[in-house]
Design a protein around this motif. Structure first.
Motif, PDB file in Angstrom:
ATOM      1  N   CYS A 162       0.835  -1.208   0.000  1.00  0.00           N
ATOM      2  CA  CYS A 162       0.000   0.000   0.000  1.00  0.00           C
ATOM      3  C   CYS A 162       0.866   1.253   0.000  1.00  0.00           C
ATOM      4  CB  CYS A 162      -0.913  -0.032   1.229  1.00  0.00           C
ATOM      5  SG  CYS A 162      -1.955   1.422   1.360  1.00  0.00           S
ATOM      6  N   ALA A 163       0.983   1.877  -1.189  1.00  0.00           N
ATOM      7  CA  ALA A 163       1.840   3.061  -1.309  1.00  0.00           C
ATOM      8  C   ALA A 163       1.273   4.242  -0.514  1.00  0.00           C
ATOM      9  CB  ALA A 163       2.009   3.433  -2.776  1.00  0.00           C
ATOM     10  N   THR A 164      -0.052   4.401  -0.530  1.00  0.00           N
ATOM     11  CA  THR A 164      -0.611   5.554   0.197  1.00  0.00           C
ATOM     12  C   THR A 164      -0.440   5.386   1.709  1.00  0.00           C
ATOM     13  OG1 THR A 164      -2.773   4.540  -0.117  1.00  0.00           O
ATOM     14  CG2 THR A 164      -2.285   6.433  -1.481  1.00  0.00           C
ATOM     15  N   CYS A 165      -0.382   4.116   2.173  1.00  0.00           N
ATOM     16  CA  CYS A 165      -0.173   3.890   3.619  1.00  0.00           C
ATOM     17  C   CYS A 165       1.285   4.106   4.001  1.00  0.00           C
ATOM     18  CB  CYS A 165      -0.532   2.454   4.029  1.00  0.00           C
ATOM     19  SG  CYS A 165      -2.079   1.831   3.409  1.00  0.00           S
ATOM     20  N   ASP A 166       2.209   3.565   3.204  1.00  0.00           N
ATOM     21  CA  ASP A 166       3.612   3.459   3.643  1.00  0.00           C
ATOM     22  C   ASP A 166       4.583   4.343   2.864  1.00  0.00           C
ATOM     23  OD1 ASP A 166       2.828   1.511   5.441  1.00  0.00           O
ATOM     24  OD2 ASP A 166       3.156  -0.134   4.045  1.00  0.00           O
ATOM     25  N   GLY A 167       4.113   4.960   1.772  1.00  0.00           N
ATOM     26  CA  GLY A 167       5.015   5.704   0.876  1.00  0.00           C
ATOM     27  C   GLY A 167       5.821   6.777   1.587  1.00  0.00           C
ATOM     28  N   ALA A 168       5.204   7.448   2.561  1.00  0.00           N
ATOM     29  CA  ALA A 168       5.875   8.573   3.230  1.00  0.00           C
ATOM     30  C   ALA A 168       7.155   8.142   3.947  1.00  0.00           C
ATOM     31  CB  ALA A 168       4.920   9.225   4.225  1.00  0.00           C
ATOM     32  N   PHE A 169       7.260   6.861   4.278  1.00  0.00           N
ATOM     33  CA  PHE A 169       8.450   6.394   4.996  1.00  0.00           C
ATOM     34  C   PHE A 169       9.655   6.209   4.065  1.00  0.00           C
ATOM     35  CE2 PHE A 169       4.671   4.671   7.189  1.00  0.00           C
ATOM     36  CZ  PHE A 169       4.734   5.505   8.299  1.00  0.00           C
ATOM     37  N   PHE A 170       9.432   6.404   2.753  1.00  0.00           N
ATOM     38  CA  PHE A 170      10.522   6.169   1.803  1.00  0.00           C
ATOM     39  C   PHE A 170      10.925   7.465   1.090  1.00  0.00           C
ATOM     40  CE2 PHE A 170       8.481   2.220   2.669  1.00  0.00           C
ATOM     41  CZ  PHE A 170       9.538   1.324   2.799  1.00  0.00           C
ATOM     42  N   ARG A 171      10.591   8.581   1.711  1.00  0.00           N
ATOM     43  CA  ARG A 171      10.922   9.890   1.144  1.00  0.00           C
ATOM     44  C   ARG A 171      12.437   9.977   0.881  1.00  0.00           C
ATOM     45  NH1 ARG A 171       8.095  14.440   0.500  1.00  0.00           N
ATOM     46  NH2 ARG A 171       6.202  13.364   1.141  1.00  0.00           N
ATOM     47  N   GLY A 172      12.805  10.389  -0.333  1.00  0.00           N
ATOM     48  CA  GLY A 172      14.218  10.566  -0.672  1.00  0.00           C
ATOM     49  C   GLY A 172      14.956   9.264  -0.986  1.00  0.00           C
ATOM     50  N   LYS A 193      12.846 -11.176 -18.966  1.00  0.00           N
ATOM     51  CA  LYS A 193      12.557 -12.471 -19.588  1.00  0.00           C
ATOM     52  C   LYS A 193      12.895 -12.491 -21.078  1.00  0.00           C
ATOM     53  CE  LYS A 193      11.094 -14.911 -16.185  1.00  0.00           C
ATOM     54  NZ  LYS A 193      11.922 -16.055 -15.777  1.00  0.00           N
ATOM     55  N   LYS A 194      12.687 -11.349 -21.771  1.00  0.00           N
ATOM     56  CA  LYS A 194      12.936 -11.318 -23.222  1.00  0.00           C
ATOM     57  C   LYS A 194      14.422 -11.452 -23.515  1.00  0.00           C
ATOM     58  CE  LYS A 194       9.127  -9.446 -25.709  1.00  0.00           C
ATOM     59  NZ  LYS A 194       8.395  -8.230 -25.994  1.00  0.00           N
ATOM     60  N   MET A 195      15.219 -10.758 -22.690  1.00  0.00           N
ATOM     61  CA  MET A 195      16.672 -10.772 -22.945  1.00  0.00           C
ATOM     62  C   MET A 195      17.387 -11.812 -22.089  1.00  0.00           C
ATOM     63  SD  MET A 195      17.561  -6.804 -23.571  1.00  0.00           S
ATOM     64  CE  MET A 195      16.934  -6.076 -22.113  1.00  0.00           C
ATOM     65  N   ASP A 196      16.620 -12.486 -21.236  1.00  0.00           N
ATOM     66  CA  ASP A 196      17.175 -13.457 -20.292  1.00  0.00           C
ATOM     67  C   ASP A 196      18.345 -12.834 -19.504  1.00  0.00           C
ATOM     68  OD1 ASP A 196      17.303 -15.813 -18.955  1.00  0.00           O
ATOM     69  OD2 ASP A 196      18.552 -16.832 -20.428  1.00  0.00           O
ATOM     70  N   LYS A 197      18.077 -11.601 -19.023  1.00  0.00           N
ATOM     71  CA  LYS A 197      19.138 -10.848 -18.327  1.00  0.00           C
ATOM     72  C   LYS A 197      18.738 -10.634 -16.875  1.00  0.00           C
ATOM     73  CE  LYS A 197      21.297  -6.359 -18.406  1.00  0.00           C
ATOM     74  NZ  LYS A 197      20.832  -5.026 -18.575  1.00  0.00           N
ATOM     75  N   ARG A 198      19.591 -11.102 -15.985  1.00  0.00           N
ATOM     76  CA  ARG A 198      19.319 -10.970 -14.548  1.00  0.00           C
ATOM     77  C   ARG A 198      19.999  -9.708 -14.023  1.00  0.00           C
ATOM     78  NH1 ARG A 198      19.198 -15.986 -14.015  1.00  0.00           N
ATOM     79  NH2 ARG A 198      16.990 -16.219 -13.774  1.00  0.00           N
ATOM     80  N   MET A 199      19.342  -9.028 -13.046  1.00  0.00           N
ATOM     81  CA  MET A 199      19.958  -7.796 -12.502  1.00  0.00           C
ATOM     82  C   MET A 199      19.667  -7.663 -11.018  1.00  0.00           C
ATOM     83  SD  MET A 199      17.284  -5.360 -14.481  1.00  0.00           S
ATOM     84  CE  MET A 199      16.330  -6.500 -15.458  1.00  0.00           C
ATOM     85  N   GLN A 200      20.582  -6.968 -10.317  1.00  0.00           N
ATOM     86  CA  GLN A 200      20.358  -6.620  -8.911  1.00  0.00           C
ATOM     87  C   GLN A 200      20.003  -5.135  -8.895  1.00  0.00           C
ATOM     88  OE1 GLN A 200      21.252 -10.224  -8.445  1.00  0.00           O
ATOM     89  NE2 GLN A 200      21.059  -9.159  -6.496  1.00  0.00           N
ATOM     90  N   ILE A 201      18.929  -4.796  -8.203  1.00  0.00           N
ATOM     91  CA  ILE A 201      18.540  -3.377  -8.121  1.00  0.00           C
ATOM     92  C   ILE A 201      18.491  -2.993  -6.647  1.00  0.00           C
ATOM     93  CG2 ILE A 201      16.791  -1.668  -8.757  1.00  0.00           C
ATOM     94  CD1 ILE A 201      15.751  -3.725 -10.832  1.00  0.00           C
ATOM     95  N   ALA A 202      19.292  -1.975  -6.279  1.00  0.00           N
ATOM     96  CA  ALA A 202      19.325  -1.530  -4.879  1.00  0.00           C
ATOM     97  C   ALA A 202      18.110  -0.643  -4.605  1.00  0.00           C
ATOM     98  CB  ALA A 202      20.614  -0.762  -4.620  1.00  0.00           C
ATOM     99  N   VAL A 203      17.248  -1.076  -3.695  1.00  0.00           N
ATOM    100  CA  VAL A 203      16.074  -0.290  -3.294  1.00  0.00           C
ATOM    101  C   VAL A 203      15.837  -0.469  -1.786  1.00  0.00           C
ATOM    102  CG1 VAL A 203      14.773  -0.264  -5.484  1.00  0.00           C
ATOM    103  CG2 VAL A 203      14.552  -2.232  -3.948  1.00  0.00           C
ATOM    104  N   SER A 204      15.171   0.514  -1.191  1.00  0.00           N
ATOM    105  CA  SER A 204      14.825   0.392   0.241  1.00  0.00           C
ATOM    106  C   SER A 204      13.406  -0.128   0.428  1.00  0.00           C
ATOM    107  CB  SER A 204      14.886   1.740   0.944  1.00  0.00           C
ATOM    108  OG  SER A 204      15.900   2.517   0.475  1.00  0.00           O
ATOM    109  N   GLY A 205      12.607  -0.021  -0.630  1.00  0.00           N
ATOM    110  CA  GLY A 205      11.214  -0.463  -0.507  1.00  0.00           C
ATOM    111  C   GLY A 205      10.740  -1.133  -1.781  1.00  0.00           C
ATOM    112  N   VAL A 206       9.848  -2.099  -1.629  1.00  0.00           N
ATOM    113  CA  VAL A 206       9.225  -2.757  -2.786  1.00  0.00           C
ATOM    114  C   VAL A 206       7.720  -2.717  -2.571  1.00  0.00           C
ATOM    115  CG1 VAL A 206       9.082  -4.839  -4.191  1.00  0.00           C
ATOM    116  CG2 VAL A 206      11.158  -4.370  -2.901  1.00  0.00           C
ATOM    117  N   PHE A 207       7.007  -2.067  -3.482  1.00  0.00           N
ATOM    118  CA  PHE A 207       5.553  -1.948  -3.376  1.00  0.00           C
ATOM    119  C   PHE A 207       4.919  -2.929  -4.357  1.00  0.00           C
ATOM    120  CE2 PHE A 207       7.238   1.793  -1.500  1.00  0.00           C
ATOM    121  CZ  PHE A 207       6.361   2.077  -0.468  1.00  0.00           C
ATOM    122  N   LEU A 208       4.239  -3.905  -3.820  1.00  0.00           N
ATOM    123  CA  LEU A 208       3.636  -4.937  -4.667  1.00  0.00           C
ATOM    124  C   LEU A 208       2.198  -4.540  -4.957  1.00  0.00           C
ATOM    125  CD1 LEU A 208       5.222  -7.918  -2.740  1.00  0.00           C
ATOM    126  CD2 LEU A 208       5.970  -6.930  -4.906  1.00  0.00           C
TER     127      LEU A 208
END
Ligand code: NAP
Length: 319
Positions: free
Chosen positions: A145-155, A231-246
Motif C-alpha cells: 500500500c503506497a498511500t499507507c507506507d510511501g511517506a516512509f521512503f521519502r528521498g 525475460k525477453k533478454m534473459d538478463k538478470r539484474m540486482q537493483i538496490a532499493v529500500s522499498g518494494v511496493f507490490l
C-alpha cells in the motif's frame, strides 16, 4: 497472539442482534457503533488477534488525530474500544452463513450461532508474488500500500511491481517523494489506464522495466535490493532499493458468501455506502465491498454506516 475466545452456553443459545464477521477496522468500528446502539453484538474473528490488514503495517500515518501510530497499536486501540463497550468476541473461522427463521445461522469451525443480522467485514487480501523474501520482509520494506507506507521512503529508491491502475498510480504517488521509482512489469504493455501510462512515461524519476519479473527480495532486517530478470533478454539484474511496493491486485475474502449475496466480477460484495447487500439483513463493510478507496478511515466509516442500516432494518424503517 491472544488466547482463543470461546462462547459460553448462554452465549451459544442466544439470538444476537448482529454478528460481525471479521475484526479489522470495519468490523471493530461496527462493533463500537453497535454497542453504542445497545445491540447484542458478537464479533467473529479467524485468529485471536484483532486489527486485520493493519497488523502488517509498520506505521499508519493517515488516520486522523493519531499520527505515526503503529498498525498493530491502532488495531489494539480499536479492539480495546470495542471491548470497553461490551462487544463479545469469539475466535472462529466462518464456514457458512444460511438463512434461518427470521434471521441467519452462522456456522464456524466450533459453533452454530443465530442472529437477526450479519455485517460482513472479512476484508480483502493483497495478492502475493510468491518470491523468496516477500513474507520475511513484509512491513520491513515490502509493502502492499503506497498511500499507507510511501511517506516512509521519502528521498529513497523504491520499486513498484505490477502493470494495472494501482501500480501506475502508486508509481506516480511515490515519485513525488522518492528519489527514484523502478516500475517493474512482467509484460511489454500496461493494462492500466492510458492517461496514467502517459503520466508515468513523462515522469523523469520513474524508470520502467518491461518484461521483467522479480525473483527475490533481499535484505537482513530491511529490504536492501531485489533480484529481477528481463525475460525477453534473459538478463538478470540486482537493483538496490529500500522499498518494494507490490501492486498485483487484491482478492476480497468473499468465498464463503458467493451463494448468499451478489458479488461483482472481481468478487467484491455489491453494496453502497449504507452497506446494504442483495440479501435482507446482511450488510457489508470495509475492503470487501465495492468502492473506490480502501483505507482504514473508509473501513471505519463503513462499519458505522452498516450499523446505522442494521438499526433501521431491526426497527423496520430501512428504506
Ligand atoms: P489489476 O488491474 O488486476 O492489475 C494487476 C497487475 O498485476 C497486472 O498488470 C498484472 O499483470 C500484474 N500481476 C498479477 N499477478 C502478478 C504476479 N504474480 N507477478 C507480477 N505481476 C503480476 O489490479 P489493480 O491494479 O490492483 O486494480 C484492481 C482494479 O481496480 C482494476 O479493475 C482497476 O482498474 C481498478 N482501479 C481503478 C482505479 C481508477 O479508476 N482510478 C484506480 C485503481 C484501481 P498482467 O497485466 O500481465 O496481467
Amino acid at each position: 497472539m491472544k488466547e482463543t475466545m470461546r462462547l459460553n452456553t448462554q452465549q451459544k443459545e442466544k439470538i444476537w442482534d448482529v454478528v460481525i464477521v471479521g475484526s479489522g477496522p470495519a468490523g471493530l468500528s461496527a462493533a463500537i457503533y453497535a454497542r453504542r446502539a445497545r445491540l447484542e453484538t458478537l464479533v467473529l474473528e479467524k485468529q485471536p488477534m484483532s486489527g486485520g490488514q493493519i497488523l502488517n503495517t509498520t506505521d499508519v500515518d493517515n488516520y486522523p488525530g493519531i499520527p505515526d501510530v503503529g498498525g498493530f497499536e491502532l488495531g489494539q486501540k480499536f479492539r480495546q474500544h470495542a471491548d470497553k463497550l461490551g462487544a463479545v468476541f469469539c475466535t472462529g473461522e466462518v464456514s457458512e452463513i444460511l438463512p434461518y427463521k427470521e434471521g441467519y445461522q452462522v456456522k464456524t469451525d466450533a459453533d452454530s450461532i443465530h442472529t437477526k443480522t450479519v455485517i460482513l467485514a472479512m476484508g480483502a487480501s493483497y495478492r502475493n508474488i510468491g518470491v523468496p523474501g516477500e513474507d520475511r520482509l513484509r512491513g520491513m520494506g515490502v509493502s502492499y500500500c503506497a498511500t499507507c507506507d510511501g511517506a516512509f521512503f521519502r528521498g529513497r529508491e523504491v520499486a513498484v511491481v505490477g502493470g494495472g491502475d494501482v501500480a501506475l498510480e502508486d508509481a506516480l504517488f511515490l515519485a513525488r517523494g522518492c528519489k527514484k521509482v523502478y516500475l517493474i512489469h512482467r509484460r511489454d504493455s500496461f493494462r492500466g489506464a492510458k492517461v496514467l501510462q502517459e503520466r508515468v512515461q513523462k515522469t523523469a524519476n520513474i524508470e520502467i522495466l518491461y518484461d521483467t519479473v522479480v525473483e527475490e527480495i533481499c535484505g537482513e532486517m530491511q529490504v536492501e535490493e531485489i533480484t529481477a530478470c528481463n525475460k525477453k533478454m534473459d538478463k538478470r539484474m540486482q537493483i538496490a532499493v529500500s522499498g518494494v511496493f507490490l501492486a498485483v491486485g487484491m482478492q476480497p475474502n468473499t468465498s464463503i458468501v458467493g451463494q448468499l449475496v451478489d458479488l461483482d466480477d472481481s468478487g467484491y460484495v455489491i453494496a453502497g455506502e449504507d452497506g446494504r447487500t442483495s440479501a435482507a439483513g446482511i450488510f457489508a463493510a470495509g475492503d470487501l465491498r465495492t468502492k473506490k478507496l480502501r483505507q482504514v478511515v473508509t473501513a471505519a466509516a463503513d462499519g458505522a454506516n452498516a450499523v446505522a442500516s442494521v438499526e433501521a432494518y431491526l426497527n423496520g424503517t430501512l428504506r
